[in-house]
Design a protein around this motif. Structure first.
Motif, mmCIF file in Angstrom:
data_model
loop_
_atom_site.group_PDB
_atom_site.id
_atom_site.type_symbol
_atom_site.label_atom_id
_atom_site.label_comp_id
_atom_site.label_asym_id
_atom_site.label_seq_id
_atom_site.Cartn_x
_atom_site.Cartn_y
_atom_site.Cartn_z
ATOM 1 N N LEU A 1 -5.791 7.144 6.709
ATOM 2 C CA LEU A 1 -6.624 5.863 7.458
ATOM 3 C C LEU A 1 -6.314 5.815 8.249
ATOM 4 O O LEU A 1 -7.784 5.784 9.394
ATOM 5 N N ALA A 2 -5.353 5.682 9.151
ATOM 6 C CA ALA A 2 -5.179 4.807 10.463
ATOM 7 C C ALA A 2 -5.507 6.303 11.123
ATOM 8 O O ALA A 2 -6.112 5.857 12.528
ATOM 9 N N ARG B 1 -1.997 5.390 4.166
ATOM 10 C CA ARG B 1 -2.759 4.235 5.144
ATOM 11 C C ARG B 1 -2.458 4.729 6.420
ATOM 12 O O ARG B 1 -2.870 4.608 7.358
ATOM 13 N N GLN B 2 -1.048 5.692 6.319
ATOM 14 C CA GLN B 2 -0.922 6.934 7.834
ATOM 15 C C GLN B 2 -2.629 7.833 7.610
ATOM 16 O O GLN B 2 -2.675 7.352 9.025
ATOM 17 N N LEU C 1 -4.103 9.605 17.730
ATOM 18 C CA LEU C 1 -3.087 9.391 16.880
ATOM 19 C C LEU C 1 -3.118 10.102 16.458
ATOM 20 O O LEU C 1 -1.399 10.722 15.539
ATOM 21 N N PRO D 1 0.674 -1.162 -0.043
ATOM 22 C CA PRO D 1 -0.194 0.117 -0.244
ATOM 23 C C PRO D 1 0.813 0.775 -0.183
ATOM 24 O O PRO D 1 2.006 0.945 -0.016
ATOM 25 N N SER E 1 -9.083 6.157 11.416
ATOM 26 C CA SER E 1 -9.598 5.078 12.157
ATOM 27 C C SER E 1 -9.879 5.247 13.453
ATOM 28 O O SER E 1 -10.097 5.397 14.552
ATOM 29 N N TYR E 2 -8.528 5.930 14.327
ATOM 30 C CA TYR E 2 -8.335 6.291 15.508
ATOM 31 C C TYR E 2 -7.256 7.414 15.650
ATOM 32 O O TYR E 2 -6.654 7.687 15.438
ATOM 33 N N THR F 1 2.389 4.495 1.510
ATOM 34 C CA THR F 1 1.813 4.781 3.104
ATOM 35 C C THR F 1 1.785 5.783 3.405
ATOM 36 O O THR F 1 0.820 5.935 4.690
ATOM 37 N N PHE G 1 3.855 10.681 12.975
ATOM 38 C CA PHE G 1 3.426 10.988 11.578
ATOM 39 C C PHE G 1 3.175 12.275 10.982
ATOM 40 O O PHE G 1 2.961 13.268 11.809
ATOM 41 N N PRO H 1 -14.870 4.729 5.039
ATOM 42 C CA PRO H 1 -13.119 4.470 4.746
ATOM 43 C C PRO H 1 -13.576 4.798 3.388
ATOM 44 O O PRO H 1 -11.491 5.444 3.065
ATOM 45 N N ASP I 1 0.686 11.806 17.954
ATOM 46 C CA ASP I 1 1.406 11.194 17.599
ATOM 47 C C ASP I 1 2.900 11.499 16.614
ATOM 48 O O ASP I 1 2.229 11.882 15.603
#
Lengths: 549, 528
Positions: free
Chosen positions: B118-119, B115-116, B126, B110, B122-123, B112, B132, B385, B129
């Protein structure tokens, strides 16, 4: 039904010409609506929209200036007639108006309220409900597996994510899954059902993952539809119903067979009414399916075990395929009420029933304590389906490749949540319990407040996420609504929206006994906000009653 | 159980014996279908025992649906995989599913950045964090802000999230050199398939000789034939010219249309560009001709452009139907009704599992558009999503943003690897006697023609199989390679093909191509 419609079209088409063309639309729409929708109210509602459309049509035709060959390839006259008959009130005209008003508010237009509250739909997160931490952690891990190295995530979340990823092609949720759904998710679903039903076995081969429950319901109905004229498949649905059913039946050209829930007995289902409805339907179609929503949407009743047994017996006796919409299975609030799955009751009735009655049961990630509507996760379990038909079902779902994989992953977590010995268990249980306890409180609160208002009567919200109170509308209000070309409860709800910014769905969108009026409101807003909403509606109702007395 | 031809139409041998193209309409079984008489009799007159829903009493249009890409050969492949995992000895160690354009399943990583984000969506915890990148966070915040309750778990508007549709419109404008695009004409979908089926559904009406006919290319992507069967619409075949690199020819369109007008009402013309399964990329001139044809013949155009970034051959370029339409001037751009489809599943992303996609509608009648909006509302909304992912595809990292370089690197690596694999496939297959393969100009598949001897054809016929299904099944059993026979896509009578995706990693693809080569030689020898 079909031939009637076509006759109308042919007659008028013969007359030709532009002016006649507009008549054609009016005529066709009206008689189509009439033949489709038992509730007269729906017909009226349809007429309203048609009238405004006719005006627009005239204007646009003038601009085209009568060059018929330049007309569009695809017009209202030559599009799929079944699609035209589809109605879906939950996202219908009132919601479109709500969106408009929101835009107006943003642009600074002054309104008697500062925000629009969309209580038209069971959309938990939109109402402020927080996602369950564990579910979202695993989804983040699945989306970006580099996070598996991150020690901020609990081990059980990582374990679940690894298991899901291992079941995905190339270990990515970006790969297509099997069309029936990821195998290990289907296994987890089967185990969940077994646990829920006290050990009655469930075969993962009978589980089909879906794009929300809606997808599976439409797919099952599609399989069931055949015949023409008097042989056309009839599908029994409750009135009030969740309008996905009537919409799908219209789209498929199946015959809607309405049976009425008993409002005076807390929206309970009565086999005598089922029988009346079935016998009446047998005069003009071939009833083959019985749909049940338990806990009820929009009506919130929870069926007793006895009632379910009676329904199963009825289905067997009358040779009906059972469709049990059980997406609210964790949403049971009233004391003494309990969710009984159709499957469990079926199997407890012994092999005479459990080895013969054909059934499909639907579940989803969108409701219960999760409220994850956006992920479009869901499944259906099929029972006693003919193996040849099952092969056809498998083939049919393969055309759409697969349900969204993030939704499948989410469903896996719902059916396989943290266990008592796992690190996320305590938080998970806390979050889950809070959501469900809040909902129970809001269910009680809603009933209590509404029942204090003269002219509103409200059955207990035993389960699900909605209240469907009956409202008394005076003759004067009804006349006024008619004058404006609206069904009375649409008139009421539109006025409520314009004056208070609260968006509800009129009862006519779900169907109701003639001469009665209702609305559906979700109980999902946070308690404090819900109190304000209930208060505003109560005031509005009093004002409305006074204005039209 | 019944044994009539239709009753077992999903049965392997029967389905294979039928070309999806030449399927005669099955005879209407009026009485038995409605009452299940046949079934009841076969069950010895115990009428109460018969199933409510049987092969005789189910929806007849569903029975006619065929979808080769996930058909019997894939089911056998899954069985073989299971047998392998149970320790059963086979002449191969693994099954290679080259039947479908499923990039990640073939090992493609995928992107990167996607997907970052999407993460993060989703949450959202983050977002605090620091690992990212800021551009990923700002995209995630923007997406979340347009979600109800700032959660991807809310339903979106049925047409799709507003801000995503705006981004799609801007993407299209950029792609098409500034031709304007109205976000109101963008509908987000559950993969492109969903959009295609929805549009076809809108278009279908009439009965008998006035029934809607839909023109599709042969070879075609079988979603089209499946959807038309299910909707009871009439499939009108126009043939691509294999000798001219699967190009499209207006005289062939005209022939197909004129013939069809005798028995149905042709109203739509579907084009897949770049082509699936045939991999051709249409020239600008050809697109212009098609548009002119559609205008003249009053056809609704459906342009399946999901492979728009998958163009490999020198001198080939993707031209969107919309851009060409607007360059042809208002006479066309104001009148020709067009819908174009795109998806997150192909190109360099290959994010099939998310079921993201969109369609843009052009010149659609306003009343019909209102009906479309109503129709999509019944299914509530496309998966959020997938919508978020679509947003990232149309609004990727920009120069100057922290993720830009890495994003471009990943994107380029994927696309250039695909270009290399396209060339490799053509080269290797063309070295095999009895296989001839057009250049894979675009998309993700090779659709080579295979010579099958009369002896092999006869053996297949004796087994009740299409010759190319017989060939592919044999290849699967002997080599573990799962391809889709050409008959699943349609082909000129007497010609045989298979579709193979070029997606496996280069090294694996080489092995695969060699195995196909060896198999073909062996097969040819065996049946001479």
């Amino acid at each position: 039904m079909n031939s009637e419609r076509h006759n109308c079209q042919l007659e008028l088409r013969g007359a030709g010409g532009e002016e006649k063309n507009t008549t054609l639309i009016h005529f066709t729409s009206a008689c189509t609506a009439a033949s489709l929708c038992p509730p007269l109210s729906l017909l009226l509602c349809f007429r309203t929209t048609t009238t405004t459309k006719i005006k627009k049509k005239k204007m646009s035709q003038q601009t085209v200036n009568g060059v018929p060959s330049r007309g569009k390839v695809l017009t209202l006259d030559n599009m799929n007639p079944n699609v035209k008959r589809v109605e879906y009130a939950v996202r219908g005209p009132i919601v479109q108006r709500a969106v408009q008003i929101e835009k107006e508010l943003k642009e600074g237009v002054k309104k008697p309220f500062s925000e629009v509250i969309k209580a038209n739909i069971g959309d938990a997160h939109a109402m402020g409900q927080k996602p369950i931490t564990f579910l979202r952690q695993v989804l983040a891990l699945c989306s970006y597996p580099e996070l598996l190295e991150d020690n901020k995530f609990p081990e059980d979340a990582k374990k679940r994510a690894k298991r899901i990823l291992q079941a995905c092609g190339g270990h990515s949720i970006g790969a297509y899954s099997a069309s029936q759904g990821i195998e290990c998710v289907r296994q987890d679903v089967a185990r969940y059902i077994e646990k829920r039903d006290g050990g009655i076995s469930s075969n993962p081969d009978n589980i089909y993952l879906s794009t929300g429950a809606s997808d599976a319901i439409v797919t099952m109905l599609k399989l069931l539809v055949c015949g023409e004229g008097r042989d056309r498949t009839g599908v029994m649905i409750s009135i009030p119903q969740y309008p996905l059913y009537s919409a799908a039946l219209a789209d498929l050209g199946a015959v809607q067979v309405s049976y009425y829930l008993d409002e005076d007995k807390c929206w309970s289902l009565d086999v005598a009414e089922l029988r009346r409805s079935l016998n009446a339907a047998r005069q003009h179609c071939n009833p083959r399916v019985l749909c049940i929503i338990n806990p009820g949407n929009p009506t919130g009743q929870v069926q007793s075990r006895q009632c379910i047994e009676d329904v199963i017996r009825f289905a067997k006796e009358e040779h009906l395929f059972l469709m049990a919409d059980e997406v609210y299975q964790d949403n049971v609030y009233a004391e003494g009420c309990k969710f009984h799955s159709f499957k469990k009751v079926l199997f407890e009735m012994g092999p005479e029933y459990s080895s013969t009655v054909e059934m499909a049961s639907f579940h989803s990630t969108s409701k219960c304590y999760m409220g994850e509507c956006g992920f479009r996760g869901g499944y259906m379990e099929i029972i006693n389906m003919d193996p040849e038909v099952k092969a056809q079902l498998t083939k049919l779902v393969s055309v759409r490749l697969c349900p969204p994989v993030p939704g499948q992953a989410l469903l896996d977590l719902v059916v396989n949540p943290p266990q008592p010995d796992e690190p996320s268990y305590t938080t998970f249980m806390k979050e889950r319990t809070v959501v469900l306890a809040d909902l129970a409180e809001k269910a009680r609160l809603t009933e209590q407040i509404f029942n204090k208002v003269p002219g509103i009567t409200c059955n207990p919200v035993q389960g699900a996420m909605y209240t469907f109170p009956r409202i008394t509308l005076s003759q004067k209000a009804i006349d006024k609504a008619k004058e404006e070309g609206q069904v009375p409860d649409m008139f009421y709800c539109m006025k409520l929206l314009e004056e208070e910014g609260i968006c509800l769905v009129p009862g006519s969108g779900f169907g109701q006994r003639e001469g009665t009026f209702h609305f559906r409101m979700t109980i999902l807003p946070p308690t404090e906000k819900l109190k304000v909403v209930l208060h505003k509606i109560s005031e509005f109702h009093l004002r409305f009653t006074q204005e039209f007395s | 159980m019944r044994t009539g031809s239709e009753g077992t139409s999903w049965d392997l041998t029967t389905i294979l014996s039928k070309s999806p193209l030449a399927l005669p309409p099955p005879p209407r079984r009026v009485q038995s279908e409605a009452t299940g008489v046949v079934q009841k009799m076969s069950e010895n007159g115990v009428s109460s025992r018969a199933k409510v829903l049987t092969i005789d009493t189910m929806n007849p249009t569903v029975k006619k649906v065929e979808y080769a890409v996930r058909g019997p050969i894939v089911q056998r492949a899954v069985e073989l995989e299971r047998e392998l995992s149970e320790g059963i000895k086979k002449p191969f160690a693994e099954v290679i599913k080259a039947n479908i354009g499923d990039a990640h399943a073939m090992g493609q990583q995928p992107i990167t950045f996607f997907r970052q984000v999407l993460a993060l969506c989703s949450y959202p915890e983050l977002l605090n964090d620091s690992t990212f990148p800021e551009d990923a966070k700002s995209r995630a915040r923007r997406i979340l802000q347009s979600c109800g309750g700032n959660s991807m778990g809310s339903y979106s508007a049925s047409q799709g999230i507003d801000s995503v549709r705006q981004d799609v419109a801007r993407y299209i404008e950029r792609r098409d050199g500034g031709v304007p695009c109205d976000p109101d004409n963008i509908y987000l979908t559950t993969g492109a398939s969903d959009g295609i089926v929805t549009m076809l559904k809108l278009l279908v009406c009439g009965e008998g000789a006035t029934r809607t006919g839909v023109m599709i290319s042969i070879p075609q992507y079988p979603l089209y034939s499946a959807a038309l069967a299910e909707l009871g619409a009439v499939q009108i075949n126009y043939y691509l010219n294999e000798e001219k690199c699967w190009s499209m020819d207006i005289s062939e369109l005209q022939r197909a249309l004129d013939e069809a007008r005798r028995h149905c009402n042709p109203r739509a013309l579907c084009i897949i560009n770049p082509g699936n399964p045939t991999g051709q990329v249409q020239s600008r001139q050809c697109i212009e001709d098609v548009i002119r044809f559609a205008a003249k013949e009053r056809l609704f155009l459906m342009a399946d452009e999901v492979y728009q970034d998958n163009v490999y051959a020198d001198g080939c370029q993707f031209h969107s139907f919309k851009k060409v339409l607007f360059e042809m001037g208002p006479e066309y751009s104001n009148t020709v009704e067009l819908v174009s489809f795109h998806s997150t599943s192909k190109c360099y992303m290959g994010e099939c599992g998310f079921r993201g996609g969109y369609m843009e509608i052009i010149n659609m009648d306003n009343e019909v558009k209102a009906q479309l909006t109503k129709l999509v509302s019944v299914r509530l909304c496309p998966p959020v999503p997938g919508q978020a992912l679509m947003d990232l595809v149309v609004n990727p990292p920009q120069p100057g943003e922290p993720s830009y370089e890495n994003f471009i690197k990943e994107r380029t690596a994927t696309l250039s690897a695909l270009a290399e694999k396209a060339k490799l496939t053509e080269q290797v297959l063309n070295t095999v006697q009895g296989i001839s393969c057009n250049p894979v100009q675009g998309a993700m598949y090779s659709f080579p023609r295979i010579t099958i001897s009369a002896k092999a054809v006869k053996e297949a016929t004796d087994k009740g199989q299409q010759p190319d299904m017989f060939y592919c099944m044999k290849m699967l059993e002997e080599t573990g390679i799962c391809l889709v026979p050409g008959s699943g896509f349609g082909q000129k009578d007497g010609t045989y093909h298979f579709r193979m995706t070029i997606l496996p990693p280069t090294d694996k693809l080489k092995i695969l191509l060699n195995k196909v080569k060896e198999f073909h030689q062996k097969f040819t020898q065996q049946y001479t």
